[in-house]
Design a protein around this motif. Structure first.
Motif, mmCIF file in Angstrom:
data_model
loop_
_atom_site.group_PDB
_atom_site.id
_atom_site.type_symbol
_atom_site.label_atom_id
_atom_site.label_comp_id
_atom_site.label_asym_id
_atom_site.label_seq_id
_atom_site.Cartn_x
_atom_site.Cartn_y
_atom_site.Cartn_z
ATOM 1 N N ASP A 118 0.850 -1.202 0.000
ATOM 2 C CA ASP A 118 0.000 0.000 0.000
ATOM 3 C C ASP A 118 0.884 1.249 0.000
ATOM 4 O OD1 ASP A 118 -2.146 1.720 0.113
ATOM 5 O OD2 ASP A 118 -2.530 1.422 2.256
ATOM 6 N N ILE A 119 1.630 1.390 -1.099
ATOM 7 C CA ILE A 119 2.523 2.541 -1.306
ATOM 8 C C ILE A 119 2.268 3.061 -2.707
ATOM 9 C CG2 ILE A 119 4.921 3.305 -1.583
ATOM 10 C CD1 ILE A 119 5.779 1.120 0.333
ATOM 11 N N ASP A 120 2.110 4.357 -2.839
ATOM 12 C CA ASP A 120 2.084 4.936 -4.189
ATOM 13 C C ASP A 120 2.580 6.366 -4.125
ATOM 14 O OD1 ASP A 120 -0.795 6.691 -4.542
ATOM 15 O OD2 ASP A 120 -0.734 5.205 -2.941
ATOM 16 N N GLY A 121 3.254 6.757 -5.198
ATOM 17 C CA GLY A 121 3.827 8.093 -5.279
ATOM 18 C C GLY A 121 3.154 8.921 -6.351
ATOM 19 N N VAL A 122 3.445 10.205 -6.340
ATOM 20 C CA VAL A 122 2.955 11.081 -7.400
ATOM 21 C C VAL A 122 3.791 10.822 -8.651
ATOM 22 C CG1 VAL A 122 2.136 12.814 -5.767
ATOM 23 C CG2 VAL A 122 4.451 13.016 -6.700
ATOM 24 N N THR A 123 3.404 11.425 -9.747
ATOM 25 C CA THR A 123 4.131 11.244 -10.994
ATOM 26 C C THR A 123 5.495 11.921 -10.930
ATOM 27 O OG1 THR A 123 3.982 11.501 -13.398
ATOM 28 C CG2 THR A 123 3.100 13.291 -12.081
ATOM 29 N N GLY A 124 6.465 11.359 -11.624
ATOM 30 C CA GLY A 124 7.796 11.964 -11.652
ATOM 31 C C GLY A 124 8.932 11.014 -11.348
ATOM 32 N N GLY A 125 8.670 9.710 -11.281
ATOM 33 C CA GLY A 125 9.712 8.733 -11.001
ATOM 34 C C GLY A 125 9.672 8.183 -9.586
ATOM 35 N N PHE A 126 8.725 8.641 -8.779
ATOM 36 C CA PHE A 126 8.678 8.238 -7.379
ATOM 37 C C PHE A 126 8.194 6.801 -7.195
ATOM 38 C CE2 PHE A 126 8.204 12.864 -7.542
ATOM 39 C CZ PHE A 126 9.295 13.236 -6.781
ATOM 40 N N ASN A 127 7.285 6.342 -8.051
ATOM 41 C CA ASN A 127 6.818 4.964 -7.933
ATOM 42 C C ASN A 127 7.923 3.971 -8.283
ATOM 43 O OD1 ASN A 127 3.900 5.025 -7.139
ATOM 44 N ND2 ASN A 127 3.805 6.399 -8.893
ATOM 45 N N PHE A 128 8.712 4.290 -9.298
ATOM 46 C CA PHE A 128 9.844 3.418 -9.609
ATOM 47 C C PHE A 128 10.852 3.426 -8.461
ATOM 48 C CE2 PHE A 128 9.202 3.269 -14.404
ATOM 49 C CZ PHE A 128 8.935 1.908 -14.397
ATOM 50 N N GLN A 129 11.080 4.600 -7.852
ATOM 51 C CA GLN A 129 12.061 4.635 -6.770
ATOM 52 C C GLN A 129 11.632 3.759 -5.597
ATOM 53 O OE1 GLN A 129 15.235 5.922 -6.758
ATOM 54 N NE2 GLN A 129 15.298 4.657 -4.908
ATOM 55 N N SER A 130 10.351 3.769 -5.256
ATOM 56 C CA SER A 130 9.910 2.896 -4.164
ATOM 57 C C SER A 130 10.067 1.428 -4.553
ATOM 58 C CB SER A 130 8.461 3.209 -3.760
ATOM 59 O OG SER A 130 7.557 2.877 -4.785
ATOM 60 N N ALA A 131 9.899 1.131 -5.850
ATOM 61 C CA ALA A 131 10.107 -0.243 -6.322
ATOM 62 C C ALA A 131 11.569 -0.642 -6.182
ATOM 63 C CB ALA A 131 9.657 -0.375 -7.778
ATOM 64 N N TRP A 132 12.490 0.229 -6.648
ATOM 65 C CA TRP A 132 13.925 -0.088 -6.552
ATOM 66 C C TRP A 132 14.327 -0.267 -5.082
ATOM 67 C CZ3 TRP A 132 13.855 -1.082 -11.293
ATOM 68 C CH2 TRP A 132 13.608 -0.170 -12.319
ATOM 69 N N THR A 133 13.867 0.642 -4.233
ATOM 70 C CA THR A 133 14.277 0.628 -2.825
ATOM 71 C C THR A 133 13.776 -0.617 -2.103
ATOM 72 O OG1 THR A 133 14.425 3.041 -2.676
ATOM 73 C CG2 THR A 133 14.066 1.850 -0.619
ATOM 74 N N THR A 134 12.481 -0.892 -2.209
ATOM 75 C CA THR A 134 11.932 -2.051 -1.501
ATOM 76 C C THR A 134 12.482 -3.355 -2.073
ATOM 77 O OG1 THR A 134 9.937 -1.950 -2.912
ATOM 78 C CG2 THR A 134 9.827 -0.870 -0.746
ATOM 79 N N ALA A 135 12.711 -3.392 -3.379
ATOM 80 C CA ALA A 135 13.262 -4.596 -4.007
ATOM 81 C C ALA A 135 14.713 -4.828 -3.587
ATOM 82 C CB ALA A 135 13.169 -4.477 -5.520
ATOM 83 N N TRP A 136 15.476 -3.759 -3.490
ATOM 84 C CA TRP A 136 16.882 -3.882 -3.072
ATOM 85 C C TRP A 136 16.961 -4.424 -1.646
ATOM 86 C CZ3 TRP A 136 20.102 -1.666 0.660
ATOM 87 C CH2 TRP A 136 21.481 -1.808 0.437
ATOM 88 N N LEU A 137 16.139 -3.879 -0.747
ATOM 89 C CA LEU A 137 16.121 -4.356 0.627
ATOM 90 C C LEU A 137 15.696 -5.822 0.698
ATOM 91 C CD1 LEU A 137 14.471 -1.307 2.424
ATOM 92 C CD2 LEU A 137 16.847 -2.043 2.644
ATOM 93 N N ALA A 138 14.665 -6.172 -0.048
ATOM 94 C CA ALA A 138 14.186 -7.552 -0.037
ATOM 95 C C ALA A 138 15.240 -8.498 -0.618
ATOM 96 C CB ALA A 138 12.882 -7.665 -0.840
ATOM 97 N N GLY A 139 15.848 -8.093 -1.714
ATOM 98 C CA GLY A 139 16.865 -8.934 -2.338
ATOM 99 C C GLY A 139 18.027 -9.216 -1.419
ATOM 100 N N LYS A 140 18.508 -8.167 -0.736
ATOM 101 C CA LYS A 140 19.610 -8.323 0.212
ATOM 102 C C LYS A 140 19.220 -9.271 1.345
ATOM 103 C CE LYS A 140 22.917 -5.416 -1.157
ATOM 104 N NZ LYS A 140 24.292 -5.874 -1.443
ATOM 105 N N ALA A 141 18.015 -9.059 1.904
ATOM 106 C CA ALA A 141 17.573 -9.840 3.057
ATOM 107 C C ALA A 141 17.343 -11.304 2.691
ATOM 108 C CB ALA A 141 16.308 -9.223 3.636
ATOM 109 N N MET A 142 16.767 -11.551 1.527
ATOM 110 C CA MET A 142 16.478 -12.928 1.131
ATOM 111 C C MET A 142 17.738 -13.752 0.938
ATOM 112 S SD MET A 142 13.198 -12.805 -1.444
ATOM 113 C CE MET A 142 14.000 -11.742 -2.650
ATOM 114 N N ALA A 143 18.821 -13.097 0.532
ATOM 115 C CA ALA A 143 20.062 -13.816 0.239
ATOM 116 C C ALA A 143 20.875 -14.140 1.495
ATOM 117 C CB ALA A 143 20.914 -12.989 -0.724
ATOM 118 N N LEU A 144 20.517 -13.552 2.630
ATOM 119 C CA LEU A 144 21.280 -13.778 3.867
ATOM 120 C C LEU A 144 21.110 -15.214 4.381
ATOM 121 C CD1 LEU A 144 20.649 -10.459 5.813
ATOM 122 C CD2 LEU A 144 22.748 -11.182 4.649
#
Length: 404
Positions: free
Chosen positions: A378-404
């Protein structure tokens, strides 16, 4: 050495790819399997930004950055200190996809082609030995102490030690999250344009105002506004649609919109300017001579709506007409009667309840080994690249954590 894990990622979009690559690069011993239901990978990346891909936004202070998320900003505060737009820029640059910043802060590939970002993600996934399967339909997902079991519609089954749902606003992804114990905020559209039928706007498609202030109930946004064939669009409208997504959904997209076409002028300044124009240009027609920085055709419509006759000269502008003109300029009322999708992009608010997710790792607080990234939350951003940034950020955190 710990035994290799089978990590399954459901969803072949931006978040799914980014998490898969991050997990694979963090530990090459694990098997990373990415599943996509359709034939097409990275579909939203392809159409984003009119085919140019608005990768992120040039806002590098997490406190300022989270102000661009109508829902989820507070939850993203910590994650954005760990992976923010500068990290996104560096990540893509390190893999050969250089980005550029435009005057409004939006960031695109130097090539101006979304294919650059697609190629970068596909090549990075291949290099990291991510296994990708398309046209995979999942029937059910169950969880036990042994991990996850994914039953496919073709009768086969897959096992996962750790599972990431990166399914965006897909109803199946939401249903799987619910079946694994999560509660969901209802999905409703965000980032859309307004349908308005009004004589003041009819026939003015393409006319733009650099700064207009739009008010919808308790919500206000100021910025560029574009008149379209169906009503209104532009950054101010899109931001207002995001912040007012639930309000507008609840009223069936039928609501009163107030527009101040000249927010840089207060009421006394408008009156002073109109009075000065009447004195300085008494013989000029009111409808043909605007003293304000407004498109001529819009001024003409607003003057007509204020009851100004087409042949009225400035010398004959009465106090009553002056007041009516100020009303049209500062607080005109327009009726929203529906919405239209912005270009081909579709963003929703709603999704997995954020309180049920650990935002240090993106792991479920309710189902061990289950992770989330991107718009499934339940996250959404305004237009301008913010939705992609939340995708990159949450995916990076998840990817790091899953590999531990």
């Amino acid at each position: 050495m710990p035994l290799p894990l089978q990590i399954v990622i459901v969803g072949g979009g931006a978040a799914g790819f980014f998490a898969a690559i991050t997990a694979a690069e963090a530990d090459l011993h694990h098997r990373i399997l990415l599943l996509e239901k359709s034939k097409h990978l990275l579909a939203k990346v392809r159409i984003s930004g009119g085919g140019r891909c608005n990768v992120t936004h040039a806002c590098f202070d997490p406190v300022a950055l989270i102000q661009n998320y109508p829902r989820g900003g507070a939850a993203l505060r910590g994650p954005l200190t760990r992976f923010q737009p500068q990290d996104t820029i560096d990540w893509f640059a390190a893999r050969g996809a250089r980005l550029k910043t435009e005057a409004d802060g939006r960031i695109f590939p130097v090539s101006d082609k979304s294919q650059t970002i697609i190629d970068c993600l596909m090549n990075s996934a291949a290099k990291a030995r991510v296994e990708i399967q398309t046209e995979v339909s999942i029937e059910t997902i169950t969880h036990s102490n042994a991990g996850f079991l994914l039953r496919l519609k073709n009768g086969e089954s897959l096992r996962a030690d750790r599972l990431l749902l990166a399914t965006g606003n897909n109803r199946h992804g939401q249903a799987w999250a619910a079946s694994l114990g999560h509660t969901l905020a209802p999905l409703v559209p965000s980032l859309f344009t307004f349908n308005i039928e009004d004589v003041r706007l009819a026939g003015l498609a393409g006319v733009a105002v650099a700064q207009a202030q739009l008010t919808l109930g308790p919500l206000t946004q100021t910025g560029p506004t574009l008149i379209t064939h169906w009503g209104l669009s532009g950054p101010a409208v899109l931001k207002l649609s995001a912040w007012g997504a639930r309000l507008l959904h609840d009223c069936g997209y039928n609501a009163e919109l107030k527009i101040n076409w000249l927010p840089d002028f207060d009421e006394s300044e408008l009156l002073e300017k109109l009075t000065a124009t009447r004195a300085e240009h008494p013989k000029r027609l009111v409808v043909n001579h605007s003293p304000f920085p407004l498109p001529a055709r819009l001024w003409e419509r607003l003057a007509a709506a204020a009851g100004v006759a087409a042949n009225l000269r400035w010398a004959g502008l009465s106090k009553q007409a002056t007041g009516a003109l100020i009303d049209q300029l500062r607080r005109g009322s327009y009726q929203i009667t529906g919405k239209s999708t912005f270009k081909e992009e579709f963003v929703t608010c709603g999704g997995v309840n954020l309180g049920e997710v650990n935002f240090k790792t993106m792991e479920s607080r309710l189902c061990p080994g289950l992770y989330f990234a991107g718009e499934v939350l339940d996250i959404d951003g305004v237009t301008g690249g913010f939705n992609f940034q939340s995708a990159w950020t949450t995916a990076w955190l998840a990817g790091k954590a899953m590999a531990l």
